[in-house]
Design an enzyme around this catalytic site. Structure first.
Site, mmCIF file in Angstrom:
data_model
loop_
_atom_site.group_PDB
_atom_site.id
_atom_site.type_symbol
_atom_site.label_atom_id
_atom_site.label_comp_id
_atom_site.label_asym_id
_atom_site.label_seq_id
_atom_site.Cartn_x
_atom_site.Cartn_y
_atom_site.Cartn_z
ATOM 1 N N ASP A 150 38.327 30.133 36.417
ATOM 2 C CA ASP A 150 38.444 30.653 35.058
ATOM 3 C C ASP A 150 39.437 29.866 34.218
ATOM 4 O O ASP A 150 39.227 29.672 33.009
ATOM 5 C CB ASP A 150 38.769 32.146 35.052
ATOM 6 C CG ASP A 150 39.929 32.544 35.943
ATOM 7 O OD1 ASP A 150 40.673 31.660 36.424
ATOM 8 O OD2 ASP A 150 40.088 33.761 36.186
ATOM 9 N N ARG A 207 33.027 40.676 32.813
ATOM 10 C CA ARG A 207 32.269 40.836 31.588
ATOM 11 C C ARG A 207 31.069 39.903 31.575
ATOM 12 O O ARG A 207 31.085 38.859 32.226
ATOM 13 C CB ARG A 207 33.155 40.563 30.365
ATOM 14 C CG ARG A 207 33.784 39.195 30.364
ATOM 15 C CD ARG A 207 35.063 39.120 29.541
ATOM 16 N NE ARG A 207 36.100 39.977 30.027
ATOM 17 C CZ ARG A 207 36.925 39.674 31.023
ATOM 18 N NH1 ARG A 207 36.797 38.530 31.680
ATOM 19 N NH2 ARG A 207 37.853 40.504 31.401
#
Length: 489
Positions: A251, A32
């Site tokens: 992440d 994204r």
């Protein structure tokens, strides 16, 4: 590794106009591009684009289509720049351990996927050269068969490293394509197994012992460092001249930075394809007990240590759904979760960390085989099967959090569950029930928030340590609280 001193401008001197940064967040199933608007007392995310990601089967094994992901990223940044004239920077985070190999400035092949079976050969090679205990003393990492050093050992044995000039982890590879600069951001580099857990630098002695070329490993940079400006062709493509910053490019490092904790005595579960379960510490724990429990010491933002254990995560559920859909059935997952919440039978639980659940494929059959081998009753319906998966994950979380408490000595009074799993209300409640601790669920986009916050601080839009940033998240994001129920299943 000193703590980050904060932004360049004082709180009262911060600009009243909110500027924007772009977070590129690449997960194992999707990616994204998200706009983050950040000011002294504002944190707002605007999704720009979302695109699929997953393994690609090649002639020589399982790969990622990182070149395709990069095209999606450029398209998303083009839209972001057109919508937001105040956009000032971009940063990339992704999953850990996987990498691209660079020769003559070019990627030689799409990166291997960590679920590719070649990693078993790398494990055997490394274990012949260095014992697990000696390895843990250097890198402090839990044993995972796909850690970067095992992949590299197989690359070396197969000749794939011949003529290679540089190794770039996935976020650093995209950063290289954006800026032309080759670096390794430290939180992600800590997952390679080749970084010293005590110095935070590449361990030259271990690299030499494994027979790896030292020149493969680029300059290390910390989260919060500027990497460089966009290359001219990228500027022309997206229509904006942005700076690229280093954030917690693993992440989970970004997700943990964005935990909305107001109590320092917290444990966390970053829950998605994998579940990363642990606590945040100031110093690594390198005990033999920690090694045998397979706990890892990974780098966090601002020099913190993420002391955690990988639990298989929602991969088991998503792969089960894929199997059922491949059989021709349409699966309404929200409805199935509602049915699972009211299952009355006492379901058996299994060990989600069993290595048999790592590869893609028919997950329900493998779970059923596990039950059969352990002489336990398999679930009688799909709803009961889903309940069994979630009960098993919650049980694994409870065991792991208790181990983290015992091994680290850290007091734990609340659990923060962030990421996509925070939307799974049944999983959150079961986790509270099995741990006996309150669970604060959310934010869903914790990784993107952490990415945005570190960029904003690097740009001087906000200031402060992690606790200050987390207080902003707590004020600005949605989260739900689950109290433990008296009964445990």
């Amino acid at each position: 590794r000193p703590a980050h001193p904060g932004g360049r401008r004082g709180g009262r001197g911060l600009p009243s106009v909110t500027s924007a940064v772009a977070a590129v967040d690449l997960g194992a199933t999707s990616g994204r591009v998200i706009l983050g608007h950040v000011g002294h007392n504002e944190l707002r995310l605007t999704p720009i684009s979302r695109f699929p990601n997953g393994p690609v089967q090649g002639a020589d094994g399982l790969h990622w289509d990182v070149s395709g992901l990069y095209e999606h990223v450029l398209a998303g940044l083009t839209v972001a720049a057109s919508r937001e004239p105040e956009l000032v920077s971009v940063a990339v985070d992704s999953w850990a351990v996987d990498y691209g190999l660079i020769r003559s400035g070019e990627l030689v092949a799409e990166p291997f996927h960590y679920r590719d079976e070649r990693t078993a050969n790398g494990v055997a090679i490394v274990e012949r050269l260095v014992s697990p205990a000696a390895l843990y003393a250097v890198n402090g990492l839990q044993f995972l068969p796909f850690n970067t050093l095992y992949q590299l050992a197989d690359d070396r044995a197969s000749g794939r490293l011949d003529g290679i000039q540089s190794l770039l982890l996935v976020p650093d590879l995209l950063g290289f394509w954006l800026t032309g600069r080759r670096v390794a951001e430290r939180t992600n580099a800590s997952t390679t197994g080749l970084l010293s857990v005590t110095t935070g630098r590449w361990d030259d002695a271990l690299i030499a012992k494994l027979g790896l070329p030292r020149e493969l490993f680029p300059e290390l940079v910390d989260a919060g460092s500027p990497i460089g400006s966009l290359l001219p062709d990228v500027v022309a493509r997206i229509g904006a001249n942005l700076r690229v910053d280093a954030v917690g490019s693993h992440d989970t490092a970004s997700a943990v930075a964005a935990i909305p904790a107001t109590d320092p005595d917290f444990a966390y579960i970053s829950c998605g394809t994998w579940s990363l379960v642990g606590v945040e510490l100031e110093h690594p724990v390198l005990t033999e007990a920690g090694r045998l429990a397979n706990f890892t010491n990974e780098g966090g933002v601002d020099g913190r240590v993420r002391y955690l254990h990988n639990v298989m995560g929602l991969w088991v559920l998503s792969e089960s759904v894929r199997t059922w859909e491949a059989e021709g059935d349409a699966i309404d997952l929200p409805a199935l979760l509602e049915e699972a919440a009211v299952v009355s039978e006492k379901v058996s639980i299994f060990d989600p960390d069993d290595p048999r659940f790592l590869p893609p494929g028919d997950m329900p059959s493998r779970v059923a085989a596990w039950f059969d081998e352990h002489q336990l009753r398999a679930p009688s319906s799909r709803a009961a099967f889903v309940r069994s998966i979630l009960e098993s994950l919650a049980d694994a979380y409870a065991r792991t959090i208790e181990q983290a408490r015992e091994l680290s000595g850290k007091t734990i009074s609340v659990i923060h569950l962030v990421g996509g799993g925070s939307l799974n209300t049944l999983l959150c409640q079961l986790t509270a029930d099995r741990t006996g601790l309150p669970v604060v669920a959310g934010p869903v986009e914790a990784t993107a928030i952490g990415n945005v916050l570190i960029q904003a601080r690097t740009q001087g839009l906000i200031e402060g340590d992690l606790e200050t940033l987390r207080a902003l998240v707590a004020r600005s994001s949605n989260h739900a609280r689950y109290a433990p129920r008296n009964t445990k299943r």
